[in-house]
Design a protein around this motif. Structure first.
Motif, PDB file in Angstrom:
ATOM      1  N   UNK A  20     -12.406  -9.113   1.375  1.00 41.77           N
ATOM      2  CA  UNK A  20     -11.404 -10.439   1.374  1.00 41.77           C
ATOM      3  C   UNK A  20     -10.164 -10.131   0.804  1.00 41.77           C
ATOM      4  N   UNK A  21     -10.096  -9.476  -0.123  1.00 40.64           N
ATOM      5  CA  UNK A  21      -8.874  -9.078  -0.602  1.00 40.64           C
ATOM      6  C   UNK A  21      -8.032  -7.992   0.384  1.00 40.64           C
ATOM      7  N   UNK A  22      -8.945  -7.024   1.129  1.00 36.98           N
ATOM      8  CA  UNK A  22      -8.371  -6.035   2.044  1.00 36.98           C
ATOM      9  C   UNK A  22      -7.881  -6.995   2.972  1.00 36.98           C
ATOM     10  N   UNK A  23      -8.547  -8.064   3.516  1.00 36.15           N
ATOM     11  CA  UNK A  23      -8.140  -8.872   4.584  1.00 36.15           C
ATOM     12  C   UNK A  23      -6.713  -9.246   4.271  1.00 36.15           C
ATOM     13  N   UNK A  24      -6.632  -9.777   2.934  1.00 37.75           N
ATOM     14  CA  UNK A  24      -5.273 -10.616   2.533  1.00 37.75           C
ATOM     15  C   UNK A  24      -4.355  -9.504   2.523  1.00 37.75           C
ATOM     16  N   UNK A  25      -4.537  -8.333   1.903  1.00 40.57           N
ATOM     17  CA  UNK A  25      -3.543  -7.268   2.129  1.00 40.57           C
ATOM     18  C   UNK A  25      -3.050  -6.913   3.463  1.00 40.57           C
ATOM     19  N   UNK A  26      -4.130  -6.958   4.313  1.00 35.54           N
ATOM     20  CA  UNK A  26      -3.817  -6.462   5.814  1.00 35.54           C
ATOM     21  C   UNK A  26      -2.594  -7.832   6.375  1.00 35.54           C
ATOM     22  N   UNK A  27      -2.960  -8.962   6.111  1.00 36.54           N
ATOM     23  CA  UNK A  27      -2.328 -10.094   6.206  1.00 36.54           C
ATOM     24  C   UNK A  27      -0.873 -10.059   5.621  1.00 36.54           C
ATOM     25  N   UNK A  28      -0.596  -9.342   4.623  1.00 34.79           N
ATOM     26  CA  UNK A  28       0.569  -9.454   3.869  1.00 34.79           C
ATOM     27  C   UNK A  28       1.817  -9.738   4.639  1.00 34.79           C
ATOM     28  N   UNK A  29       1.917  -9.031   6.016  1.00 35.18           N
ATOM     29  CA  UNK A  29       2.821  -9.155   6.574  1.00 35.18           C
ATOM     30  C   UNK A  29       2.341  -9.017   8.046  1.00 35.18           C
ATOM     31  N   UNK A  30       3.165  -9.166   8.945  1.00 36.63           N
ATOM     32  CA  UNK A  30       2.794  -9.043  10.600  1.00 36.63           C
ATOM     33  C   UNK A  30       2.958  -7.525  10.873  1.00 36.63           C
ATOM     34  N   UNK A  31       3.345  -6.650   9.913  1.00 38.33           N
ATOM     35  CA  UNK A  31       3.471  -5.158  10.340  1.00 38.33           C
ATOM     36  C   UNK A  31       2.057  -4.655  10.162  1.00 38.33           C
ATOM     37  N   UNK A  32       1.607  -3.846  11.115  1.00 35.51           N
ATOM     38  CA  UNK A  32       0.231  -3.315  10.883  1.00 35.51           C
ATOM     39  C   UNK A  32       0.452  -2.241   9.760  1.00 35.51           C
ATOM     40  N   UNK A  33      -0.867  -2.304   9.062  1.00 34.65           N
ATOM     41  CA  UNK A  33      -0.780  -1.615   7.410  1.00 34.65           C
ATOM     42  C   UNK A  33      -1.748  -0.509   7.580  1.00 34.65           C
ATOM     43  N   UNK A  34      -1.343   0.735   7.124  1.00 31.56           N
ATOM     44  CA  UNK A  34      -2.161   1.840   7.237  1.00 31.56           C
ATOM     45  C   UNK A  34      -3.315   1.853   6.118  1.00 31.56           C
ATOM     46  N   UNK A  35      -4.342   2.592   6.020  1.00 27.11           N
ATOM     47  CA  UNK A  35      -5.318   2.865   5.360  1.00 27.11           C
ATOM     48  C   UNK A  35      -4.955   3.128   4.034  1.00 27.11           C
ATOM     49  N   UNK A  36      -4.003   4.114   4.092  1.00 26.58           N
ATOM     50  CA  UNK A  36      -3.410   4.686   2.824  1.00 26.58           C
ATOM     51  C   UNK A  36      -2.480   3.780   1.977  1.00 26.58           C
ATOM     52  N   UNK A  37      -1.722   3.059   2.848  1.00 25.02           N
ATOM     53  CA  UNK A  37      -1.015   1.890   2.160  1.00 25.02           C
ATOM     54  C   UNK A  37      -1.780   1.244   1.348  1.00 25.02           C
ATOM     55  N   UNK A  38      -2.972   0.695   2.157  1.00 24.22           N
ATOM     56  CA  UNK A  38      -3.894  -0.139   1.637  1.00 24.22           C
ATOM     57  C   UNK A  38      -4.714   0.360   0.348  1.00 24.22           C
ATOM     58  N   UNK A  39      -4.951   1.413   0.295  1.00 26.31           N
ATOM     59  CA  UNK A  39      -5.529   2.200  -0.498  1.00 26.31           C
ATOM     60  C   UNK A  39      -4.663   2.043  -2.087  1.00 26.31           C
ATOM     61  N   UNK A  40      -3.062   2.565  -1.522  1.00 21.25           N
ATOM     62  CA  UNK A  40      -2.162   2.260  -2.796  1.00 21.25           C
ATOM     63  C   UNK A  40      -2.044   0.936  -3.512  1.00 21.25           C
ATOM     64  N   UNK A  41      -1.889   0.225  -2.608  1.00 26.40           N
ATOM     65  CA  UNK A  41      -1.738  -1.192  -3.063  1.00 26.40           C
ATOM     66  C   UNK A  41      -2.975  -1.746  -4.033  1.00 26.40           C
TER      67      UNK A  41
END
Ligand SMILES: [Zn+2]
Ligand SMILES: [Zn+2]
Ligand SMILES: [Zn+2]
Length: 163
Positions: free
Chosen positions: A38-59
């Motif tokens: 759910x948190x991963x989904x929320x982070x992907x939805x952080x904006x309308x810019x596509x988010x990379x897996x590494x960026x996601x890991x960093x966050x």
């Protein structure tokens, strides 16, 4: 329907709607939307810019989750399977689905200026044209994503990038 991703708007509504839909859809299908997924989904939805897996890991790491990369990839896999996110191949990144639960193909407009991705909602003519061509080829499609890159209406009007 206005193209929200390309217009300044109260994005917190997008996030709330996306999470509420995910909760509802997973509850209905029996899929396990764990707190991390759910948190991963929320982070992907952080904006309308596509988010990379590494960026996601960093966050996630910055938040103190320290998840192993395979865990994050599995969470993304899960979200893709549940059709809650789409993969944008040209950016090797993920973006939240704006109308989960509805049968549809992921057809995207990608702005090179602001970086936002807008999922085309009214694409029935396009979908049926593709279906016809695919049927003629006798091909069975498992997934499809169409990525059109260019400049969105907002950026072409203002002449500079915005968030
Ligand atoms: Zn939004
Ligand atoms: Zn979608
Ligand atoms: Zn733009």
């Amino acid at each position: 329907m206005p193209t929200t991703a390309f217009h300044p708007h109260d994005h917190s509504h997008c996030v709330q709607d996306a999470l509420a839909s995910a909760d509802r859809l997973c509850q209905a299908s029996g899929a396990r939307l764990t707190p991390l997924r759910r948190r991963v989904l929320e982070l992907v939805w952080n904006s309308h810019k596509p988010l990379g897996a590494y960026e996601l890991l960093d966050r996630l790491t910055a938040e103190g989750h320290k998840p192993a990369p395979p865990t994050v990839y599995r969470a993304l896999e899960f979200l893709l399977e549940q059709k809650l996110v789409h993969r944008i191949a040209s950016r090797n990144a993920f973006v939240g689905c704006s109308h989960p639960g509805a049968v549809h193909s992921g057809y995207f407009l990608l702005c090179e200026c602001c970086g936002n991705a807008e999922e085309m909602a009214d694409n029935r003519a396009l979908v049926s044209a593709v279906e016809k061509a695919v049927a003629t080829a006798g091909f069975i499609v498992h997934s499809q994503t169409l990525e059109l890159t260019g400049i969105c209406r907002h950026c072409s009007k203002t002449g500079h990038a915005h968030v």
